[in-house]
Design a protein around this motif. Sequence first.
Motif, mmCIF file in Angstrom:
data_model
loop_
_atom_site.group_PDB
_atom_site.id
_atom_site.type_symbol
_atom_site.label_atom_id
_atom_site.label_comp_id
_atom_site.label_asym_id
_atom_site.label_seq_id
_atom_site.Cartn_x
_atom_site.Cartn_y
_atom_site.Cartn_z
ATOM 1 N N HIS A 1 0.821 -1.216 0.000
ATOM 2 C CA HIS A 1 0.000 0.000 0.000
ATOM 3 C C HIS A 1 0.851 1.261 0.000
ATOM 4 C CE1 HIS A 1 -3.669 -2.300 0.078
ATOM 5 N NE2 HIS A 1 -2.943 -3.146 0.789
ATOM 6 N N CYS B 1 -7.737 1.917 -4.702
ATOM 7 C CA CYS B 1 -7.459 0.712 -3.910
ATOM 8 C C CYS B 1 -8.532 0.570 -2.834
ATOM 9 C CB CYS B 1 -6.078 0.831 -3.271
ATOM 10 S SG CYS B 1 -5.577 -0.603 -2.307
ATOM 11 N N CYS C 1 -8.191 0.115 0.110
ATOM 12 C CA CYS C 1 -7.769 0.739 1.377
ATOM 13 C C CYS C 1 -8.141 2.218 1.435
ATOM 14 C CB CYS C 1 -6.263 0.563 1.582
ATOM 15 S SG CYS C 1 -5.230 1.651 0.582
ATOM 16 N N CYS D 1 -1.880 2.490 -5.196
ATOM 17 C CA CYS D 1 -1.135 1.539 -4.368
ATOM 18 C C CYS D 1 -0.458 0.483 -5.242
ATOM 19 C CB CYS D 1 -2.069 0.807 -3.405
ATOM 20 S SG CYS D 1 -2.697 1.828 -2.075
HETATM 21 ZN ZN LIG Z 1 -4.042 0.391 -0.871
#
Ligand SMILES: [Zn+2]
Length: 282
Positions: A157, A173, A175, A180
Motif C-alpha cells: 500500500h 485501492c 484501502c 497503491c
Molecule cells: Zn491500498
Amino acid sequence: MRIGIDLGGTKIEGILMDDAGRELVRRRVPTPKGDYRATVEAIVLLVATLESESGGRATVGVGIPGAISRVSGLVKNANSTCLIGQPLQGDLESALGRQVRLANDANCFALSEAVDGAGRGARVVFGVILGTGVGGGIVVDGRVLEGANAIAGEWGHNPLPLPAGDDLPLRPCYCGRAGCIETYLCGPALQHDGGAAVEAAIARYEARLARALAGVINLLDPDVIVLGGGVSNVDRLYANVPRLWREHVFSDDVATRLAKHAHGDSSGVRGAAWLWGGPPGL
Ligand SMILES: [Zn+2]
C-alpha cells in the motif's frame, strides 16, 4: 513438535512439523465464511487433530491475513473482515490453554523462506506475496521484524513509484488510497491487463515490479527478495526484473538476488510453525 496454522480466506491449513522441519501431518478445512466464532473453533479443532498425532504437546503458531494492533491487541488490516477488531490471540490462547504466536501471513512466508527456503543463509530477506493481494515481510537473522506499528514490510500500500503512461490514471485501492502498488502488482491486475497482448502486459508488470522493488532495496538493502503467490510462477521475472531495477537502485552494483519461493503454498504453514524459533543450530 511444532504446529503451524495458515488461516486463509477459503481454507485453514495446518501442519505438524518436527524440530528439523520435517512435515509429519497436514490437514486442511474450509474457512467458515464471515463467522469469527466458527473460525476460532475450526482452528482449535485443527490443532487438536494435529496434536493427537504428535503424542505430546506442541507449540502453536498461526499466520493470519492482517496483524495484531500494538494499540488494542485486536486484529487489524485483515482482508477477511470478520477478523477485524477481534481478540483472536486471547481467544485462541484461552481455548488452547497455552501461548500462541500470531503473525501476518506475509511475515510467515518470509520466515519460512528465510529459515530453510530460497533465502536460507541470507541475513536480510524480504518476502513478497504476489497473489490476490500484495503483501511483504522482513526477516533479519532468522527473526521476523514486526516494527513499531506491526506493519514492517507492508509495502503493497505504498504508492507505485514514477507512475506514467499506462499507469495513469492512478488505480483506486480498497484501502481508500489510489495508486497503491497492490493495485498494479496483484494477480488479478495482471490478468485484467493481459487481454490479448499478454507479452506487453507482462513487460509492463516487470517494469512496475522493478520500480517498486528498487524502493525496497534502497531502504532495506536485503540480500535476497523471495517471491511467492500466483504471479511468482512467471519465470521470466527472475531474469528481467533485476536487469530493470538497476536503473532505479542508488548503487553502482546491485548484489540483491531475486529468487523464486522454495516451499510454494507450504510457506504459510511452515513459517507459522517456525514462529517459535528455527531449527536447532540455524
Ligand atoms: Zn491500498
